[in-house]
Scaffold this motif. Structure first.
Motif, PDB file in Angstrom:
ATOM      1  N   ARG A  69       0.818  -1.142   0.002  1.00 52.24           N
ATOM      2  CA  ARG A  69       0.118   0.087   0.048  1.00 52.24           C
ATOM      3  C   ARG A  69       0.850   1.284   0.151  1.00 52.24           C
ATOM      4  O   ARG A  69       0.528   2.246  -0.674  1.00 52.24           O
ATOM      5  N   ALA A  70       1.802   1.280   0.707  1.00 53.15           N
ATOM      6  CA  ALA A  70       2.763   2.620   0.711  1.00 53.15           C
ATOM      7  C   ALA A  70       3.553   2.636  -0.481  1.00 53.15           C
ATOM      8  O   ALA A  70       3.636   3.629  -1.078  1.00 53.15           O
ATOM      9  N   THR A  71       3.633   1.589  -1.156  1.00 54.46           N
ATOM     10  CA  THR A  71       4.499   1.805  -2.531  1.00 54.46           C
ATOM     11  C   THR A  71       3.626   2.213  -3.293  1.00 54.46           C
ATOM     12  O   THR A  71       3.965   2.815  -4.236  1.00 54.46           O
ATOM     13  N   LYS A  72       2.309   1.586  -3.583  1.00 56.66           N
ATOM     14  CA  LYS A  72       1.216   2.108  -4.471  1.00 56.66           C
ATOM     15  C   LYS A  72       1.129   3.649  -4.116  1.00 56.66           C
ATOM     16  O   LYS A  72       1.015   4.456  -5.146  1.00 56.66           O
ATOM     17  N   VAL A 125       1.566   9.193  -6.000  1.00 54.83           N
ATOM     18  CA  VAL A 125       2.056  10.695  -5.781  1.00 54.83           C
ATOM     19  C   VAL A 125       2.860  11.033  -6.708  1.00 54.83           C
ATOM     20  O   VAL A 125       2.968  12.149  -7.369  1.00 54.83           O
ATOM     21  N   CYS A 126       3.928  10.130  -7.033  1.00 52.44           N
ATOM     22  CA  CYS A 126       5.115  10.818  -7.919  1.00 52.44           C
ATOM     23  C   CYS A 126       4.419  10.692  -9.366  1.00 52.44           C
ATOM     24  O   CYS A 126       4.869  11.662 -10.131  1.00 52.44           O
ATOM     25  N   SER A 127       3.462  10.037  -9.519  1.00 55.95           N
ATOM     26  CA  SER A 127       2.871  10.306 -11.150  1.00 55.95           C
ATOM     27  C   SER A 127       2.338  11.612 -11.026  1.00 55.95           C
ATOM     28  O   SER A 127       2.284  12.199 -12.355  1.00 55.95           O
ATOM     29  N   VAL A 128       1.688  12.047 -10.136  1.00 52.74           N
ATOM     30  CA  VAL A 128       0.948  13.402 -10.065  1.00 52.74           C
ATOM     31  C   VAL A 128       1.945  14.522 -10.169  1.00 52.74           C
ATOM     32  O   VAL A 128       1.824  15.239 -10.636  1.00 52.74           O
ATOM     33  N   VAL A 138       2.194  15.677   6.812  1.00 48.14           N
ATOM     34  CA  VAL A 138       1.692  14.446   6.380  1.00 48.14           C
ATOM     35  C   VAL A 138       2.929  13.403   5.636  1.00 48.14           C
ATOM     36  O   VAL A 138       3.120  12.230   5.860  1.00 48.14           O
ATOM     37  N   CYS A 139       3.744  14.008   4.612  1.00 49.27           N
ATOM     38  CA  CYS A 139       4.892  13.318   4.265  1.00 49.27           C
ATOM     39  C   CYS A 139       5.568  12.927   5.473  1.00 49.27           C
ATOM     40  O   CYS A 139       6.573  11.625   5.239  1.00 49.27           O
ATOM     41  N   LEU A 140       5.994  13.617   6.469  1.00 44.82           N
ATOM     42  CA  LEU A 140       6.851  12.976   7.761  1.00 44.82           C
ATOM     43  C   LEU A 140       6.248  11.828   8.300  1.00 44.82           C
ATOM     44  O   LEU A 140       6.902  10.711   8.652  1.00 44.82           O
TER      45      LEU A 140
END
Length: 1029
Positions: free
Chosen positions: A968-971, A976-979, A1013-1015
């Motif tokens: 789930r974390a990798t998805k 997010v990287c795609s966006v 959120v990122c942290l």
């Protein structure tokens, strides 16, 4: 610190320099066809020679010898050999008018070897200017030799002597800013010269461009006889900044193996101010002494054992027992002493004082005669003067009550001088039981080499055949050199040839003179319970091993193993039991470390041929000490200290004289060293002398009272630093101040550019340390062996420099464990990261709008840098320049002593930690104390282990972003990287940068006090910590 490589040859010999140009490798193509046609030009002492041209070869081989005549062998040490490689334009299609430059090499006379000691050296080619493109290296073999010259026979008296060509006038030497410019005295004649004027060459006028002033130096006194014919016009030579043929720059060291001469400020008649300017610099105070040299006596009255007594108003000294020559050439009434006394002289107190020198019989204390001197009539000797010649004085009678017969003469010399006098180091000044241990001396460390022993393979070994099945013999090699020993790993066996292979390097430290032998033992270690079985051994003298100064391959050799046979008469016979293949060489391209790397005072390689010229002179004036604590008791409990100083830089050690029974000694001794690298450290230590009270059969170690380190790079050019440094000593009972020592230091550097500054761009260690580096553990073990060898060498001197002194000066125990040092290193890391912590706090205050004006200015600066990104790098460097300029006000005014109690954590250290630091290995403490310290060490190691685990966990979380350990974390991360990818393709990057910057600097009213959120997402990623057992 070094001496010229050789003594000047006799007058009937001619010294020649032989330069053999062997080959060159990997030259740069310059002929527009992918190749070059190189040739070599060599310049030395105004002579130029060249080799032949090798047509279109990037790896040419010449094997040609170029011979030069050394005009002045005494100054060959300072001469420069310039070797340049060019591409011959005759063989190329390029349109240039000049031959293409392929590289150059500069060597100095200090790097030349005698014939028979030279070796092939490959030197990298250097650039002529910053924009030159050079590569490759050239192989040279350089040596010098002396050739006998037959003297010419004088012509017969009937024949007139042949007309000789006009001889060259003697060269003019111009001294400026510590440099010596020697200009040939040859003068071009523009007008006819009268015959009687040939003996007086015309003056030479030298015009310098930097700075633009004219210096006129006449070759002879200005008085000339009147002439009717016109006087020839002197030639005008212009000294350019580049190298000019016929001008030689000499860098002369100012005598470094003895205390510096103290200048009294007096001028000799006719002496100019130029001589004052180049006179050695004075760092110490002149101390006046009354010198009395007692040589011998003759015609004395009958006696048993005469001795001499010297008395002044403040001093009373007795000589040693007299000696008589056993050869019978001198009568028995002619005793000899050959002894010099140095008595402190005060001009004010000795205005009307007398010096009484009397001879006494040691058996009956009978007066044998005496001589009296008025101290106001004693001559004063200044250091360039020659020693005062002793004279015979008739012995006179004493008081009327003396009934003994007076007769005879006494040969002596009396003068007044300073501590710079030649007789001062050997003079008997202090009243000590063992005077030899109280004098000032200069010591030299031994020349150390690394010995590389490469064990390759062994064959035809007599291995036991009754081994169990599937058991291979375990064969190893043990090497020994003096107290050093090393073992190889177990060899791998080749079943086809029954040979054992190792291919392992063993390193040892060998010192000149090479008197030891290398012993190799081949052992069978198959049996784990019994002792290894000796299969054979060899002994190789170190003096027979080949020396090398570069990375060239040394040929391997097969050497037969020997073993003593049993039961063959007395001692048995020597049998051949196999052979071993070795590669042996003495490495001259390494620097043998005997000091800790961070406080090293010399980085030069062992081979003298690789030394570069000195860049300056380091002068040290040891003035004195004050406030010393008592170190021993004398005369029923009275405290006393007999202090002396030891200074170490490079291979040269100096030791001051011992001032007995004084808490405020004044040494006033000055020493010099040549500096080859400014990034080195001078070490000065103060010790209390105990050896002068020891008997011949016992050894009392001297006690250290503290030491000081001064880094040469922290000293400004030609500036004198006179400062008192505290002597701090860390003992089992805590930190104690033992007093203060007063030093004067000066780094005399002739020029700032380019010699000194170019050193900062060169490697710290010699070239071999990078081509074939040594391991950290291996280098530390070799350093321990080198320290032992230096201590043993200096302890054999007279007076000896004790091993405890050498070990203390070299920091031999710096690698031992200490809780205090661990804390100090931890706080050093925190201090290094303090700037990053401060920057983070500043950014935190900016984004929290604690100072709105500053935050608005940061917004404006950020917009400018985003809109004009080409200004980011220049602005960063400008900021660094401004920081450096601002910190100039806070620069240290005096060189740091290197002993900081706060940095060393010595002020708040616990006594138990100090007791652990001074404990020996293995520990001598009771088991309970050792167990307590071990538990404390386990707690500290547990904290370090936790910190290392946290660092590893953060790195594993970064890897978990794309490793699909948490699907789930990798998805989420990939989505997010795609966006972000799509947004960055659509939105201009400047707009994105402005948005991110303003979002980071937003006002606190728009902030959430909870973590971002990122942290939170990063902290939830998995690590491998849950898989640890």
């Amino acid at each position: 610190m070094t001496t010229p490589p050789s003594q000047p040859p006799p007058q009937n010999t001619l010294r020649k320099l032989l330069v053999e140009v062997v080959d060159a490798r990997h030259l740069l193509p310059k002929d527009c066809q992918g190749s070059s046609s190189p040739y070599v030009i060599a310049d030395f002492d105004g002579q130029r020679k060249r080799t032949s041209t090798k047509f279109r070869q990037l790896n040419p081989v010449w094997n040609e010898s170029l011979e030069f005549v050394v005009s002045d062998p005494k100054n060959m040490y300072y001469e420069q050999l310039d070797i340049q490689v060019y591409n011959d334009k005759k063989y190329s299609k390029s349109s240039g008018r000049k031959n293409h430059f392929l590289g150059r090499v500069k060597l100095y006379g200090s790097q030349f070897s005698k014939r028979g000691e030279e070796g092939l050296r490959y030197l990298p080619l250097e650039k002529k200017s910053f924009f030159s493109w050079i590569r490759g290296e050239i192989g040279l073999r350089i040596c010098y030799y002396d050739e006998l010259v037959e003297e010419e026979q004088p012509p017969p008296p009937n024949q007139p002597p042949p007309e000789e060509p006009s001889q060259k006038a003697r060269g003019v030497v111009v001294v400026e800013e510590g440099r010596v410019f020697e200009v040939p005295g040859h003068v071009e004649i523009c007008h006819p010269v009268p015959e009687n004027f040939h003996s007086q060459p015309a003056p030479v006028t030298i015009i310098e461009e930097f700075p633009p002033h004219v210096v006129q130096v006449p070759l002879d006194p200005p008085h000339h006889p009147p002439l009717d014919k016109p006087i020839p016009v002197a030639e005008v030579r212009r000294m350019q900044s580049a190298a000019v043929e016929g001008i030689r720059v000499l860098k002369r060291p100012n005598g470094e193996f003895s205390p510096r001469v103290i200048y009294t400020g007096k001028k000799a008649p006719g002496e100019t101010e130029l001589a004052d300017r180049i006179h050695p610099y004075d760092l110490v105070e002149p101390m006046m002494y009354l010198f009395v040299k007692i040589v011998k006596a003759r015609g004395l009255a009958p006696n048993v054992g005469p001795y001499v007594k010297i008395r002044t108003s403040n001093h009373l000294r007795k000589s040693k027992p007299a000696m008589h020559r056993p050869c019978g050439c001198e009568p028995t009434d002619a005793p000899e002493w050959n002894q010099v006394f140095a008595l402190v002289y005060n001009k004010n107190d000795s205005a009307n004082a007398l010096l009484e020198i009397s001879v006494w019989d040691s058996h009956l204390e009978n007066f044998l005669g005496g001589v009296c001197f008025d101290l106001s009539d004693v001559p004063v000797r200044d250091p360039p003067d020659s020693p005062l010649a002793p004279q015979w004085y008739s012995l006179e009678s004493g008081p009327p009550q003396q009934e003994s017969r007076i007769s005879g003469d006494l040969q002596l010399a009396v003068w007044i001088g300073t501590q710079a006098d030649d007789a001062f180091p050997e003079a008997w000044g202090p009243d000590a039981p063992n005077v030899a241990h109280t004098r000032s001396k200069v010591y030299q460390s031994p020349k150390l080499w690394y010995l590389r022993v490469t064990v390759i393979e062994a064959q035809d070994l007599h291995v036991a055949h009754n081994l169990p099945p599937l058991t291979a013999p375990e064969i190893g090699v043990k090497a020994q050199l003096g107290f050093q020993s090393a073992r190889t790993r177990l060899g791998s066996m080749n079943n086809h040839s029954s040979s054992f292979h190792w291919n392992e390097d063993l390193f040892f430290v060998a010192g000149e003179p090479f008197e030891d032998s290398l012993t190799l033992l081949v052992e069978d270690r198959t049996s784990k319970e019994a002792m290894p079985i000796l299969l054979g051994h060899i002994m190789i003298p170190v003096s027979s091993i080949e020396q090398r100064i570069d990375e060239r391959q040394v040929a391997s050799k097969w050497i037969a193993l020997e073993r003593q046979s049993e039961g063959c008469g007395c001692g048995g016979n020597v049998l051949c039991c196999g052979r071993i293949r070795l590669r042996l060489c003495l490495e001259g391209g390494y620097h043998v470390l005997d000091e800790a790397a961070h406080v090293c005072s010399d980085f030069r390689p062992t081979a003298k041929q690789l030394w570069k010229p000195a860049i300056g002179i380091l002068e040290l004036g040891i003035l004195g000490a004050h406030g010393l604590l008592p170190m021993k008791t004398k005369n029923g409990g009275k405290g006393s200290t007999d202090a002396y100083c030891v200074a170490k830089y490079g291979k040269k050690w100096v030791r001051t004289r011992t001032i007995t029974d004084s808490f405020d000694p004044r040494w006033n001794e000055q020493y010099t060293w040549q500096v080859y690298d400014p990034c080195t450290v001078l070490t000065i230590g103060v010790f209390d002398n105990w050896r002068m009270f020891a008997e011949m059969s016992e050894d009392k170690p001297d006690w250290h009272m503290g030491k000081i380190r001064i880094r040469v790079s922290t000293l400004e050019n030609n500036k004198v630093y006179t400062t008192s440094y505290p002597l701090l000593l860390l003992m089992r009972s805590g930190l104690k101040k033992m007093g203060e020592v007063e030093l004067a230091v000066r780094f005399a550097c002739p020029s700032m550019l380019p010699d000194t500054c170019s050193v900062y761009g060169q490697p710290l260690l010699p070239r071999m340390h990078y081509l074939r580096p040594l391991g950290v553990v291996q280098q530390e073990a070799l350093r321990g062996a080198a320290t032992k060898m230096v201590a043993a060498w200096l302890s054999r001197s007279e007076p000896p420099l004790g091993q405890e002194v050498v070990r203390y000066m070299l920091d031999a125990d710096s690698h031992t464990w200490s809780m205090r040092k661990s804390k100090a290193n931890w706080f050093r890391i925190v201090a290094v990261l303090a700037w990053a912590i401060g920057l983070a706090k500043w950014l935190h205050d900016i984004k929290r709008w604690k100072n709105p004006v500053t935050t608005v200015l940061v917004h404006v600066l950020y917009l400018v840098l985003v809109w004009y990104p080409e200004l980011v790098v220049p602005t960063g460097f400008l900021y660094i320049v401004l920081i450096g300029v601002c910190y100039y006000r806070f620069r240290p005014r005096i060189p740091s002593s290197g002993m900081d109690t706060r940095l060393s954590q010595a002020g708040a250290v616990e006594l138990d930690e100090l007791d652990e630091e001074f404990d020996m290995i293995p520990s001598s403490k009771p088991p309970e104390i050792v167990r307590t310290r071990y538990d404390r060490l386990r707690i500290l190691a547990g904290r370090v282990q936790t910190v290392l685990g946290d660092f590893a966990a953060q790195g594993e979380r970064v890897q978990a972003l794309v490793s699909w350990r948490d699907p789930r974390a990798t998805k989420l991360f990939i989505g997010v990287c795609s966006v972000i990818t799509l947004v960055l393709y659509v939105v201009p990057p400047k707009m994105v940068a402005v948005a991110l910057g303003f979002y980071y600097l937003r006002h606190p009213m728009f902030r959430d006090p909870m973590p971002a959120v990122c942290l939170n997402f990063f902290r939830r990623l998995p690590s491998l910590s849950d898989r640890l057992m």
